[in-house]
Design a protein around this motif. Structure first.
Motif: not given
Length: 230
Positions: A136, A223, A212, A202, A130, A215, A204-205, A200, A132-133
């Motif tokens: 995190l 997450y 939030r 943010e 993970n 994905t 992400l999709d 998490y 790429s997030y």
């Protein structure tokens, strides 16, 4: 359901616990992984490396008899260091006959899903972990996997395993932990929320769901994160 009074939590012990850990993973993993060779490859991605690389933050639920562990919580306090050890220590130990490297020959022998898993295993631990997030693994550097066999679910052991792990992570100097869960598992989301985990912060999709921590794609994951400073 009454809690099994003979069961207890203890540190993982290798090699004696290895087959039980693999069995727990195979019983509890997602349905999309329950065909070979994906079943075997995924166990070497999300189960086997933790007791080898981070034994101080791995625990099992022992039923107190000769059956072997019926649950586990596998973790690392430092995901960045874990990724380095994965490449430098774990990958060299893998059996290439059981787990062929994802070269042209391997691609000929397995279908798309196993090939993708092999690529994560051998060549892209940062994607598997993970990285790429944004933020995190820096804000919540620890991460965990928890699974319990159906025979011992609903008895409070999940909370006890989490509490045991958080104490161990704090002792290792870890100030935050994250995990991923299947987006459709509302029961799991409720469980983790009660234990102080939150999404998490943010989207992400790309804003598709507006949620939030969620994905996109076929395998949607949420997450969750938790600050664990004393």
């Amino acid at each position: 359901m009454a809690q099994n009074s003979t069961a207890f939590i203890r540190p993982v012990s290798l090699p004696s616990d290895r087959s039980a850990l693999d069995h727990i993973f195979r019983v509890t993993c997602g349905e999309s992984l329950k065909t070979e060779p994906s079943w075997t490859i995924s166990s070497y991605l999300w189960c086997h490396p933790y007791p080898l690389l981070s034994p101080s933050t791995c625990f099992v639920l022992d039923p107190g008899n000769a059956e072997g562990p019926v649950g586990y919580i596998l973790s690392t306090p430092n995901t960045r260091q874990f990724a380095k050890d994965w490449t430098g220590k774990y990958v060299p130990s893998l059996d290439r006959e059981l787990l062929p490297e994802p070269n042209a020959k391997a691609t000929d022998r397995v279908d798309e899903k196993p090939t993708q898993l092999l690529q994560l295993l051998y060549g892209d631990p940062e994607k598997a972990l993970n990285f790429s997030y944004p933020g995190l693994v820096d804000k919540w550097p620890g991460h965990l996997h928890i699974d319990i066999l159906p025979s011992h679910q609903g008895q409070g052991w999940g909370r006890k395993l989490i509490d045991t792990l958080l104490e161990a992570l704090r002792a290792e100097g870890c100030n935050g932990v994250h995990l991923g869960m299947e987006a459709g598992s509302l029961g799991a989301l409720k469980f983790y929320t009660k234990l102080g985990f939150s999404r998490y912060p943010e989207v992400l999709d790309g804003g598709v769901s507006g949620e939030r921590g969620r994905t996109g794609g076929e395998s949607q994951v949420i997450y969750l994160v938790k600050d664990i400073t004393s």
